[in-house]
Design a protein around this motif. Structure first.
Motif, short mmCIF file in Angstrom:
data_model
loop_
_atom_site.label_atom_id
_atom_site.label_comp_id
_atom_site.label_asym_id
_atom_site.label_seq_id
_atom_site.Cartn_x
_atom_site.Cartn_y
_atom_site.Cartn_z
N HIS A 6 -2.16 -27.18 11.01
CA HIS A 6 -1.31 -27.64 9.93
C HIS A 6 -0.92 -26.46 9.04
CE1 HIS A 6 -1.06 -31.91 10.44
NE2 HIS A 6 -2.37 -32.01 10.61
N HIS A 7 0.36 -26.15 9.01
CA HIS A 7 0.86 -25.07 8.17
C HIS A 7 2.13 -25.54 7.50
CE1 HIS A 7 -1.98 -22.14 9.75
NE2 HIS A 7 -1.68 -22.53 10.96
N PRO A 8 2.29 -25.23 6.21
CA PRO A 8 3.51 -25.66 5.50
C PRO A 8 4.76 -25.14 6.21
CG PRO A 8 1.88 -24.81 3.96
CD PRO A 8 1.36 -24.51 5.33
N GLY A 9 5.74 -26.03 6.35
CA GLY A 9 7.02 -25.62 6.92
C GLY A 9 7.09 -25.69 8.43
N ARG A 10 5.95 -25.95 9.09
CA ARG A 10 5.95 -26.03 10.56
C ARG A 10 5.91 -27.49 10.99
NH1 ARG A 10 1.20 -22.54 12.92
NH2 ARG A 10 2.21 -23.12 14.89
N ARG A 11 6.76 -27.85 11.93
CA ARG A 11 6.73 -29.18 12.53
C ARG A 11 6.18 -29.03 13.93
NH1 ARG A 11 12.49 -31.37 12.53
NH2 ARG A 11 11.43 -33.28 13.20
N LEU A 12 5.02 -29.63 14.16
CA LEU A 12 4.30 -29.42 15.40
C LEU A 12 4.31 -30.68 16.25
CD1 LEU A 12 1.21 -27.61 13.85
CD2 LEU A 12 3.29 -26.59 14.75
N GLY A 13 4.19 -30.50 17.55
CA GLY A 13 4.18 -31.64 18.45
C GLY A 13 3.53 -31.34 19.78
N ILE A 14 3.17 -32.42 20.48
CA ILE A 14 2.63 -32.36 21.84
C ILE A 14 3.71 -32.88 22.78
CG2 ILE A 14 0.83 -33.17 23.41
CD1 ILE A 14 -0.41 -31.58 21.22
N ALA A 26 8.88 -38.79 29.25
CA ALA A 26 8.27 -37.74 28.45
C ALA A 26 8.79 -37.87 27.03
CB ALA A 26 8.58 -36.35 29.01
N GLY A 27 8.00 -37.42 26.09
CA GLY A 27 8.40 -37.44 24.70
C GLY A 27 7.59 -36.44 23.92
N VAL A 28 7.96 -36.25 22.69
CA VAL A 28 7.26 -35.34 21.81
C VAL A 28 6.49 -36.18 20.79
CG1 VAL A 28 7.50 -33.52 20.09
CG2 VAL A 28 8.97 -33.52 22.12
N VAL A 29 5.17 -36.05 20.80
CA VAL A 29 4.33 -36.74 19.83
C VAL A 29 4.07 -35.77 18.69
CG1 VAL A 29 2.15 -37.95 19.44
CG2 VAL A 29 3.30 -38.14 21.65
N GLN A 30 4.67 -36.05 17.55
CA GLN A 30 4.58 -35.14 16.42
C GLN A 30 3.28 -35.34 15.66
OE1 GLN A 30 8.14 -34.32 14.21
NE2 GLN A 30 9.47 -35.21 15.77
N ASP A 31 3.02 -34.45 14.69
CA ASP A 31 1.72 -34.51 14.02
C ASP A 31 1.55 -35.74 13.15
OD1 ASP A 31 3.48 -33.64 12.10
OD2 ASP A 31 2.57 -31.65 11.87
N ILE A 82 6.31 -26.99 19.99
CA ILE A 82 5.42 -27.64 20.94
C ILE A 82 4.20 -26.77 21.16
CG2 ILE A 82 5.20 -28.59 23.27
CD1 ILE A 82 7.12 -30.11 21.42
N VAL A 83 3.01 -27.38 21.00
CA VAL A 83 1.78 -26.59 21.06
C VAL A 83 0.94 -26.90 22.30
CG1 VAL A 83 1.69 -26.33 18.57
CG2 VAL A 83 0.51 -28.26 19.64
N ALA A 84 1.26 -27.97 23.05
CA ALA A 84 0.46 -28.31 24.24
C ALA A 84 1.19 -29.33 25.08
CB ALA A 84 -0.92 -28.86 23.83
N LEU A 85 0.74 -29.47 26.33
CA LEU A 85 1.22 -30.48 27.25
C LEU A 85 0.10 -31.47 27.51
CD1 LEU A 85 3.30 -31.59 29.37
CD2 LEU A 85 2.24 -30.00 31.01
N TYR A 458 -2.74 -37.90 21.73
CA TYR A 458 -3.73 -37.90 20.64
C TYR A 458 -4.99 -37.15 21.07
CZ TYR A 458 -0.88 -41.62 18.49
OH TYR A 458 0.13 -42.35 17.92
N LEU A 459 -5.43 -37.37 22.33
CA LEU A 459 -6.61 -36.64 22.81
C LEU A 459 -6.33 -35.15 22.86
CD1 LEU A 459 -9.50 -37.12 23.90
CD2 LEU A 459 -8.51 -37.06 26.20
N ALA A 460 -5.14 -34.77 23.34
CA ALA A 460 -4.77 -33.35 23.38
C ALA A 460 -4.68 -32.77 21.98
CB ALA A 460 -3.43 -33.19 24.10
N GLY A 461 -4.12 -33.54 21.05
CA GLY A 461 -3.96 -33.05 19.69
C GLY A 461 -5.27 -32.83 18.97
N VAL A 462 -6.26 -33.68 19.26
CA VAL A 462 -7.59 -33.46 18.68
C VAL A 462 -8.17 -32.16 19.23
CG1 VAL A 462 -9.95 -34.35 18.57
CG2 VAL A 462 -8.02 -35.90 18.20
#
Length: 508
Positions: A6-14, A26-31, A82-85, A458-462
């Protein structure tokens, strides 16, 4: 785990994939836990004969790659990093391919396939009791390892690859992970392995004795990984234009169980798709099947690190696929939506007048009848299309109620909560019928169609630090619509008794 990403200004997703039997999305699961940039492709399912169900592994791969690229392009355009698959897949669909070429050698054997059901019946007397105690499931009507052994014995191209040491076996999760990592990972995740029928629940290991009995060469066994295993590594950057950690790989129903909040013992979900699956979490100790309750299987809900969270499951193989068959193959209705609209105008009686048993691939619960056939009965000259539509939805709802009853009896406790999802759950008429027959409030998840896709993300994001726990992200999601029972206990009991009479009396 701290939320390191979590960083200000960054939009992250899986970037998350849900590879199902009839299509890949497929889709992007955001934070926030929500899904954006969805992409979807259909996948053909072939039926060479009445018992065989097959798919083209290359079609599965190309469709999956296409939807991933489309979702990634949307994320880039929208400024999402995007930070992971993450992958969720149909389970127990088996494949064989050649390591040298990367190409499949035979069509995939889909989880609905029953070509060896009669052969497997011969193992039941000797093996069912042992397998129920070790695997949480009996011999059953399909065995991917036996299918693979038969291909080696009967198909020259498969036998040649085996002799050359280049034959690779796996399920859909194995195939996609192998492809995405450029062949670096040859593994089955715990939640997928539990559905193959040779996974030792308590040991997180293959049942080598049973696999040998099925004739499968032990040297070809894939590795067993946790669902969030670090061993999957990273994606080949040439495929997606970016190198991503493959952070979670799950069976689709297990991923849906997470997304729909089945995190604590007694919390359950029902996913209405090609087939309908009822799952309930049972904690860190497996709740094993009980004699006399057919078709309820113990399995790993998911394995997170070194900890397995167990579950129970029962399923009906053909519910959504029965609707598709009635509409697309037989042409009796224009669409599943029309079935719902027609059925809404027909009231429920104390028992079925017209009735439909959706056993296009046998019955598992409440009794094991692998060779049962679907049936539509009780018809008269007064029967209308609306009556048939109502019979179809009643038959699906009763079949699902059989699953819910079986899981609850095996847990020896009622469901603490029941949330539902999947495309077929979009029918308000079916949900009203289902609530009446179950006698419990049913909550349809707000974003039910993406449950499997979200759960594995959700499992990947954890694992990757987007959230501190599964509870954090699951409980932050919006609540869905609740369908309350409206019938009386006596009427419900009469309807269920009439359904049991139908099952007992119709020709299998």
């Amino acid at each position: 785990m701290t939320k390191t990403l979590h960083h200000p200004g960054r939009r992250l997703g899986i970037l998350s994939v849900d590879e199902g039997t009839t299509g890949t999305r497929a889709g992007v699961v955001q934070d926030s836990g929500a899904v954006t940039h969805l992409a979807y492709r259909t996948i053909a399912v072939d039926h060479p004969d009445e018992d065989s169900v097959e798919q083209d592994p290359m079609e599965i791969w190309s469709a999956t790659l296409d939807v991933c690229r489309e979702a990634l392009a949307g994320a880039r355009a929208d400024g999402v990093e995007i930070v992971a698959l993450a992958l969720s897949t149909q389970r127990a669909t088996a494949m064989l391919w050649d390591r040298r070429t990367g190409l499949p050698l035979v069509p995939a054997c889909v989880w609905q396939d029953r070509r060896y059901a009669r052969h497997l019946l011969g193992y039941e007397a000797e093996w069912d009791e042992r397998l129920l105690a070790r695997l949480g499931r009996p011999v059953g009507s399909r065995a991917p390892f036996h299918w693979a052994a038969r291909q080696i014995a009967e198909r020259p191209e498969v036998a040649e690859a085996y002799r050359a040491g280049t034959l690779v076996f796996g399920t859909v999760d194995t195939w996609l992970a192998w492809r995405f990592t450029g062949g670096a990972a040859h593994a089955v995740s715990a939640s997928n392995a539990g559905s193959i029928g040779a996974y030792l629940l308590r040991e997180h290991a293959w049942d080598r004795e049973w696999i040998e009995q099925l004739g499968y060469p032990l040297e070809l066994l894939p590795d067993l990984f946790a669902d969030d295993d670090l061993g999957y590594g990273r994606t080949d950057p040439e495929l997606l234009g970016v190198e991503l950690p493959l952070a979670a790989v799950m069976g689709d129903q297990h991923a849906a169980l997470i997304a729909l909040g089945g995190l604590a013992a007694g919390q359950g979900m029902c996913m209405y798709g090609t087939g309908t699956f009822v799952d309930a979490a049972t904690g860190r100790t497996p709740a094993m099947p009980i004699p006399g309750i057919a078709g309820v299987l113990a399995q790993p809900g998911w394995r997170q690190g070194d900890t397995t969270h167990f579950s129970l499951e029962a399923y009906c193989s053909t519910t959504g696929s029965a609707l598709r068959w009635l509409c697309d193959d037989l042409g009796l209705f224009a669409s599943p939506a029309e079935i719902g609209e027609l059925a809404a105008g027909v009231g429920a009686g104390s028992g079925p007048r017209e009735w439909f048993v959706p056993a296009l691939a046998g019955i598992r619960t409440p009794e094991w009848r692998p060779e049962a056939r679907a049936a539509l009965g009780g018809l008269t000259l007064a029967t209308t299309r609306a009556d048939v539509a109502r019979a179809v939805l009643d038959g699906i709802a009763h079949s699902v109620c059989d699953l819910i009853d079986g899981v609850a009896a095996t847990m020896q406790a009622p469901f603490a909560r029941l949330r539902v999802g999947g495309g077929v759950a979009g029918s308000d008429t079916l949900m009203r019928i289902q609530a009446d027959l179950v006698g419990l409030p049913i909550e349809r998840a707000a974003d039910s169609a993406t449950a499997s896709l979200r759960g594995t993300a959700y499992l990947a994001g954890v694992r990757e630090g987007l959230w501190s726990s599964l509870d954090e992200v699951v409980e932050a999601q919006p609540r869905g619509r609740i369908f309350e029972p409206t019938t009386t206990p006596d009427r419900r009991a009469a309807q269920r008794a009439a359904w049991r009479s139908v099952l007992a009396g119709y020709p299998a």
